[in-house]
Design an enzyme around this catalytic site. Sequence first.
Site, PDB file in Angstrom:
ATOM      1  N   ASP A  31       0.907  -1.071  -0.102  1.00  0.00           N
ATOM      2  CA  ASP A  31      -0.104   0.027   0.102  1.00  0.00           C
ATOM      3  C   ASP A  31       0.819   1.113  -0.140  1.00  0.00           C
ATOM      4  O   ASP A  31       2.134   1.083   0.345  1.00  0.00           O
ATOM      5  CB  ASP A  31      -0.825  -0.148   1.160  1.00  0.00           C
TER       6      ASP A  31
ATOM      7  N   ASP B 240      -0.232   5.112   0.699  1.00  0.00           N
ATOM      8  CA  ASP B 240      -0.507   6.243   1.899  1.00  0.00           C
ATOM      9  C   ASP B 240      -0.640   5.587   3.166  1.00  0.00           C
ATOM     10  O   ASP B 240      -1.395   4.781   3.348  1.00  0.00           O
ATOM     11  CB  ASP B 240      -1.703   7.103   1.645  1.00  0.00           C
TER      12      ASP B 240
ATOM     13  N   GLY C 282      -9.482  10.584  -3.723  1.00  0.00           N
ATOM     14  CA  GLY C 282      -9.569  11.846  -3.549  1.00  0.00           C
ATOM     15  C   GLY C 282     -11.008  12.566  -4.053  1.00  0.00           C
ATOM     16  O   GLY C 282     -11.720  13.206  -3.487  1.00  0.00           O
TER      17      GLY C 282
ATOM     18  N   LYS D 250      -5.475  19.510  -7.067  1.00  0.00           N
ATOM     19  CA  LYS D 250      -4.942  18.907  -5.926  1.00  0.00           C
ATOM     20  C   LYS D 250      -3.700  18.018  -6.327  1.00  0.00           C
ATOM     21  O   LYS D 250      -2.589  17.877  -5.540  1.00  0.00           O
ATOM     22  CB  LYS D 250      -6.124  18.127  -5.309  1.00  0.00           C
TER      23      LYS D 250
ATOM     24  N   THR E 235      -5.065   3.054  -3.501  1.00  0.00           N
ATOM     25  CA  THR E 235      -6.135   3.630  -4.194  1.00  0.00           C
ATOM     26  C   THR E 235      -5.611   5.026  -4.428  1.00  0.00           C
ATOM     27  O   THR E 235      -6.584   5.426  -5.080  1.00  0.00           O
ATOM     28  CB  THR E 235      -7.427   3.626  -3.221  1.00  0.00           C
TER      29      THR E 235
HETATM   30  C1  XBP Z   1      -5.415   6.505   0.567  1.00  0.00           C
HETATM   31  C2  XBP Z   1      -6.409   7.131  -0.136  1.00  0.00           C
HETATM   32  C3  XBP Z   1      -5.809   8.085  -1.153  1.00  0.00           C
HETATM   33  C4  XBP Z   1      -5.471   9.537  -0.821  1.00  0.00           C
HETATM   34  C5  XBP Z   1      -5.844  10.331  -1.916  1.00  0.00           C
HETATM   35  O1  XBP Z   1      -4.790   5.571  -0.431  1.00  0.00           O
HETATM   36  O2  XBP Z   1      -7.451   7.015   0.204  1.00  0.00           O
HETATM   37  O3  XBP Z   1      -7.266   8.316  -1.807  1.00  0.00           O
HETATM   38  O4  XBP Z   1      -6.058   9.696   0.415  1.00  0.00           O
HETATM   39  O5  XBP Z   1      -5.395  10.075  -2.968  1.00  0.00           O
HETATM   40  P1  XBP Z   1      -3.814   4.155  -0.102  1.00  0.00           P
HETATM   41  P2  XBP Z   1      -5.827  10.752  -4.253  1.00  0.00           P
HETATM   42  O6  XBP Z   1      -3.579   4.004   1.510  1.00  0.00           O
HETATM   43  O7  XBP Z   1      -4.554   3.017  -0.738  1.00  0.00           O
HETATM   44  O8  XBP Z   1      -2.399   4.412  -0.715  1.00  0.00           O
HETATM   45  O9  XBP Z   1      -6.320  12.077  -3.965  1.00  0.00           O
HETATM   46  O10 XBP Z   1      -4.901  10.604  -5.327  1.00  0.00           O
HETATM   47  O11 XBP Z   1      -7.154  10.001  -4.863  1.00  0.00           O
HETATM   48 MG    MG Z   2      -2.922   3.333   3.441  1.00  0.00          MG
END
Ligand code: XBP
Ligand code: MG
Length: 257
Positions: A9, A11, A52, A84, A122
């Site tokens: 993953d 984020d 997002g 963004k 994601t």
């Molecule tokens: C975490 C998320 C992402 C980011 C925003 O993703 O929910 O949507 O907060 O990214 P993960 P975008 O933990 O699966 O990496 O604005 O590019 O959607």
């Molecule tokens: Mg994550």
Amino acid sequence: MTLQALLWDVDGTIVDSEELHRQAFNLAFAQAGLPWRWDREEYGRLLGVAGGRERIRHFLAAGGGAEAGSGRAGLDVAGLHRRKTALYAGLLESGAAGLRPGVARLMREAEACGLRQAIVTTTSLPNVRTLLDTLLCGVVRSWDALFTGESVLAKKPAPDIYVLALEQLGLRASDCLALEDSGLGLCAARLAGVPTLVTRSQYTGGDDFCGALAIFDHLGEPGLPCRRLFGPPFNAACVDLGHLRTWHGQPRTGAGQ
Ligand code: XBP
Ligand code: MG
């Protein structure tokens, strides 16, 4: 059941990045002349929606920003989210965040031992590209695949992105180990049958991690020991590949199941 691949993953797991995402959303709102500002408390709630664009749409559908009198009719959510994404790239390129402890160490060890590695996130592909060009530059020579927010319609906690990753990598769920930081991510991996190690992050301390193989505060470095919060016995400073192989091979007994 031999461990063949790590599914990372992004984020919260590779980078504790949600504060940067929050800043980027708020900058984009300000630049678009929108009076919305997401504080930490509100953003924490909004993280229940992955992606997002989906997060902005959910905020609008729930009546967010209405009290500020912002005209939302005809709002270009996709354009706002593109802005963004560009702002987020600028923040990452400026060095506003670093890799979480132990991430580069474990990625290098996995590559040296011939494991396959893929990104399963994601977040949007441009964010992953920025990450690969900055913080992950020179860490992993070659990724087996990148699965991102654009890869599937139903984002985490739906299992779709993990199911797609298994299909495209030609692996069984039991050949892989996922690394996740959130309840949403853990849920997606588990629904696809992939054993999952959790490293909690800034926004996910209160999440439900039922079914995780183990839960840690981070992966640890020699000078920055990690703490096991749940899982098999552990008496080391860092989670390494040896631990992952052992835990992956063990019958699933605990981790809040
Ligand atoms: C975490 C998320 C992402 C980011 C925003 O993703 O929910 O949507 O907060 O990214 P993960 P975008 O933990 O699966 O990496 O604005 O590019 O959607
Ligand atoms: Mg994550």
